[in-house]
Design a protein around this motif. Structure first.
Motif, PDB file in Angstrom:
ATOM      1  N   ASP A  46      35.723  42.501  52.645  1.00  0.00           N
ATOM      2  CA  ASP A  46      36.436  41.605  53.549  1.00  0.00           C
ATOM      3  C   ASP A  46      37.583  40.950  52.783  1.00  0.00           C
ATOM      4  O   ASP A  46      37.353  40.163  51.858  1.00  0.00           O
ATOM      5  N   VAL A  47      38.812  41.299  53.158  1.00  0.00           N
ATOM      6  CA  VAL A  47      39.997  40.791  52.477  1.00  0.00           C
ATOM      7  C   VAL A  47      40.081  39.272  52.590  1.00  0.00           C
ATOM      8  O   VAL A  47      40.434  38.574  51.625  1.00  0.00           O
ATOM      9  N   GLY A 289      37.661  47.646  47.188  1.00  0.00           N
ATOM     10  CA  GLY A 289      37.824  46.217  47.375  1.00  0.00           C
ATOM     11  C   GLY A 289      38.493  45.595  46.171  1.00  0.00           C
ATOM     12  O   GLY A 289      39.155  46.270  45.382  1.00  0.00           O
ATOM     13  N   LEU A 293      42.559  45.902  45.995  1.00  0.00           N
ATOM     14  CA  LEU A 293      41.895  47.043  46.638  1.00  0.00           C
ATOM     15  C   LEU A 293      41.818  48.262  45.720  1.00  0.00           C
ATOM     16  O   LEU A 293      41.828  49.401  46.179  1.00  0.00           O
ATOM     17  N   PRO A 328      42.678  48.293  53.628  1.00  0.00           N
ATOM     18  CA  PRO A 328      41.867  47.190  54.158  1.00  0.00           C
ATOM     19  C   PRO A 328      40.909  47.702  55.238  1.00  0.00           C
ATOM     20  O   PRO A 328      41.312  48.452  56.125  1.00  0.00           O
TER      21      PRO A 328
END
Length: 334
Positions: A46-47, A289, A293, A328
């Motif tokens: 989760d960005v 991630g 990323l 993402p």
């Protein structure tokens, strides 16, 4: 911590094209400070929170690894023993879609509390008696926020190759649509919006399938083609392909349940270009991630039919130095 400069061995080459492979790539594998999972699965980066969410299927737990704190938080979903995926809900703070048995529920979790409750059931599938031993497995949102999730026979007491009672579902605009049926073990999912493709793994088929995908309508077009086949002369190898992700350049990363590896695959050539090695056998899934990323997070399991696998089986790992970046991950739009 493992540091390697790895070249694919002859025994790992699954197609004749791999005989030409000379590629080398340095990378580093490190174990994260997380609890060992009986069946860790479903990593979702989760960005917004800079957190990795994942689950422990048969312990009914959801996990959050905080990148900033280098710390794990975990919660037991009350009254639920089988939790198969966790995906944040778009536009709803602390809300997550989770697979619970043959249902998809919405939980509220602040990411720190040791317990979470199912607030409501979004939908339920396969209510007929013949499917009572099925459960959801992998679930992800496509780039437009539609939830894709598939089912399989619970594998603790059976051979998944004996059953084809699974189905892949699409949930969007409050409608549940069957996308594919007669599935043995619905598993890895990922998309390449640039090329209009979806990639899908039914572990029982021992391959990765490339499908034409209409991103506007959320529809799979045709049966597609096999990107890579892991069977050996038509026979089962000593692993099955499990979870999967994709990088910005369109390379696939496929976890292998049974042989301690994640394979980086060139889907254009149907070739393994890198074998990333881990200190345990049952590698279940992966996701990119980190702030840039460029960290590959990898889950594993310690489950065994006769006895549990020894540590670090069940650990969650990070892989750096791959020279690749992911995309993402999408949240579910309800």
């Amino acid at each position: 911590m493992i540091e390697r400069n790895t070249e694919i061995s002859e025994s790992e080459m699954k197609t004749k094209n791999l005989q030409k492979l000379k590629h080398k790539m340095p990378y580093k594998v490190e174990q994260l400070p997380t609890k060992l999972a009986y069946l860790g699965e479903g990593p979702h980066w989760d960005v917004e929170t800079q957190s990795l969410y994942f689950i422990d299927i048969y312990n009914g737990r959801v996990h959050r690894y905080s990148y900033d704190e280098n710390k794990e938080y975990t919660a037991k979903i009350e009254n639920e023993d089988v939790v198969s995926f966790i995906v944040p809900v778009d536009g709803a703070k602390n809300k997550f879609a989770v697979g619970i048995g043959r249902r998809v529920g919405i939980i509220d979790w602040d990411g720190k509390s040791p317990k979470a409750k199912v607030e409501r059931i979004a939908f339920e599938v396969e209510t007929e008696n013949e499917y009572k031993m099925n459960r959801f497995n992998d679930g992800k949102a496509d780039p437009r926020g539609r939830l894709f999730a598939g089912t399989m026979r619970m594998e603790r007491d059976v051979d998944i190759f004996d059953y084809r009672l699974g189905t892949l579902y699409n949930f969007g605009n409050n409608l549940v649509t069957k996308m594919r049926s007669s599935i043995g073990c619905s598993n890895g999912l990922t998309w390449n919006e640039k090329t209009g493709k979806m990639y899908y793994i039914d572990s029982v088929d021992l391959n990765v399938r490339e499908l034409n995908y209409d991103f506007d309508k959320g529809q799979i077009i045709g049966d597609g083609s096999v990107t890579i086949d892991f069977s050996e002369s038509g026979k089962r190898p000593n692993f099955v392909p499990d979870g999967m992700t994709i990088d910005c350049d369109g390379f696939l990363y496929v976890a292998t349940f049974g042989v301690s590896k994640v394979f980086k695959i060139d889907p254009k050539k149907g070739e393994i270009v890198l074998s990333i090695e881990f200190p345990c056998e049952q590698i279940t899934s992966c996701a990119f991630g980190g702030p840039n990323l460029d960290i590959l997070y990898v889950t594993s399991a310690y489950m065994g039919k006769d006895k549990d696998k020894p540590a670090p089986a069940g650990a969650t790992f990070q892989v750096t130095g791959l020279g690749a970046k992911g995309l993402p991950m999408a949240k579910v739009r309800l």
